[in-house]
Design an enzyme around this catalytic site. Structure first.
Site, PDB file in Angstrom:
ATOM      1  N   THR A 100       0.821  -1.217   0.000  1.00  0.00           N
ATOM      2  CA  THR A 100       0.000   0.000   0.000  1.00  0.00           C
ATOM      3  C   THR A 100       0.852   1.262   0.000  1.00  0.00           C
ATOM      4  OG1 THR A 100      -1.841  -1.095   1.116  1.00  0.00           O
ATOM      5  CG2 THR A 100      -1.721   1.295   1.322  1.00  0.00           C
TER       6      THR A 100
ATOM      7  N   SER B 114       0.755  -7.248  -1.022  1.00  0.00           N
ATOM      8  CA  SER B 114       1.271  -8.288  -0.131  1.00  0.00           C
ATOM      9  C   SER B 114       0.324  -9.480  -0.005  1.00  0.00           C
ATOM     10  CB  SER B 114       1.578  -7.717   1.253  1.00  0.00           C
ATOM     11  OG  SER B 114       0.401  -7.445   1.976  1.00  0.00           O
TER      12      SER B 114
ATOM     13  N   THR C 172       0.961  -4.317   4.316  1.00  0.00           N
ATOM     14  CA  THR C 172       0.651  -4.648   5.707  1.00  0.00           C
ATOM     15  C   THR C 172      -0.068  -5.984   5.877  1.00  0.00           C
ATOM     16  OG1 THR C 172      -1.443  -3.429   5.608  1.00  0.00           O
ATOM     17  CG2 THR C 172       0.508  -2.217   6.351  1.00  0.00           C
ATOM     18  N   ASP C 173      -0.807  -6.441   4.862  1.00  0.00           N
ATOM     19  CA  ASP C 173      -1.668  -7.610   5.062  1.00  0.00           C
ATOM     20  C   ASP C 173      -0.888  -8.864   5.436  1.00  0.00           C
ATOM     21  OD1 ASP C 173      -3.883  -6.107   4.617  1.00  0.00           O
ATOM     22  OD2 ASP C 173      -4.258  -6.812   2.581  1.00  0.00           O
TER      23      ASP C 173
END
Length: 344
Positions: free
Chosen positions: A12, A54, A85-86
């Protein structure tokens, strides 16, 4: 001035909006334009490594990150890895084990909002990560987010929208960053004597299943059909496995007899798995299951993949699972007194 390597993998933080939603397009150099102040104390070199959402990260990508770190870590004072971040907690955990013995900080970070958006958290997180890579004297993998420094193998993503998206699974966080000042308050455990340093290999044949009420024990046959040497079960509470007519316990016994390791962890986001407390947990132990002491589920999965690449022997896998390599067992948890209360 510290020499810092910036590895970019997408995520992101590097996204811009396209016809089909957000996609990572910004280069590392473009992202550094949002944090010009870091050049006062850091010499930065950008190395593009991957360019992925991700969600699409795989174990082979974790290997690519670990290999890049191995190739360059002697040339730098610190390394920053930009990541979506995932699945960042999975990547940070996997890289923690594959880079055991590293003498510099490797700092993962990302953002909840793309760098180009107003009020984005990307500039702060990027600046904090570079600050940590420059000023932290700890070797090993860390993760910085929203002003907090975490041990890379003791963290989970807990929010899809809040800026404080990550929490420590192994007790208190490692430290804080405020206005460019780094404070380390709970240095994580690191075993620098282990013989398993720089073992950059993974075996992804680990089946991870979540126990649900009424779950059919036949689902555990997936381990046999898929040739998985290890099955991880997310049990209820402290690690309870249902013992009714669904056949879960009998299937655990069958897998155990076939040499397939069954490891139980908790579905809860906080606290340890302890299958000795309730009969439902003790019954699973008697049928051949192991109770995991690894706090983070991301770390448990990646640690087992890493161990499986080193040995196929169930007794050796069990021994290594309960060995604390880099703080994955939550060694900075506040101790528990005899009455079960946390000692603060």
């Amino acid at each position: 001035m510290k020499n810092i390597l910036l590895l970019t993998t997408g995520g992101t933080i590097a996204c811009t909006e396209g016809a089909n939603g957000y996609t990572p397009t910004l280069s590392g150099e473009a992202l550094l334009e949002y944090v010009p102040q870091v050049r006062e104390y850091a010499r930065l070199r950008v190395q593009p490594l991957l360019n992925k959402d991700s969600t699409n990260m795989e174990p082979r990508d974790w290997l690519s990150i670990a290999d890049a770190i191995f190739d360059h870590w002697l040339e730098y004072d610190g390394i920053v890895v930009l990541h979506g971040t995932d699945t960042m907690a999975y990547s940070a955990s996997a890289v923690s084990f594959m880079t055991l013995g590293i003498g510099i900080p490797v700092v993962f970070t990302g953002s909840q909002h793309p760098a180009g958006q107003p009020e984005s958290d990307a500039p702060r997180n990027l600046a904090d990560a570079i600050c940590t890579a420059c000023r932290c004297n700890l070797g090993g993998v860390l993760l910085t987010f929203d002003g907090t420094v975490f041990n890379g193998c003791c963290v989970s993503k807990v929010s899809t929208s809040e800026l404080h998206a990550f929490e420590s699974c192994g007790g208190t966080p490692v430290g804080r960053i405020r206005h460019g000042a780094l404070q380390i308050t709970a240095p994580p455990h690191r075993d620098v004597r282990t013989s398993l340093t720089w073992r950059r290999s993974l075996d992804s044949r680990v089946l991870f299943l979540k126990i649900t009420p009424g779950m059919d024990g036949a689902l555990l046959e997936l381990a046999t059909l898929g040739h998985y040497p290890i099955v991880v079960l997310e049990g209820f509470g402290l690690g309870g496995i249902p013992s009714g007519e669904n056949g879960l316990l009998e299937r655990i016994t069958q897998l155990h007899r076939r040499g397939i390791l069954v490891v139980v962890t908790t579905q809860c986001s906080r606290g340890r798995c302890d299958m000795t407390v309730y009969e439902a947990g003790q019954a699973a132990l008697e049928h051949g299951a192991l109770c995991s002491s690894v706090i983070s589920k991301e770390a448990l999965l990646t640690k087992l993949m890493w161990i499986l690449a080193q040995t196929q022997a169930p007794e050796e896998i069990e021994q290594l699972l309960f060995y604390d390599f880099c703080g994955e067992l939550g060694t900075n948890f506040p101790p528990i007194d005899k009455d079960g209360a946390r000692v603060i």
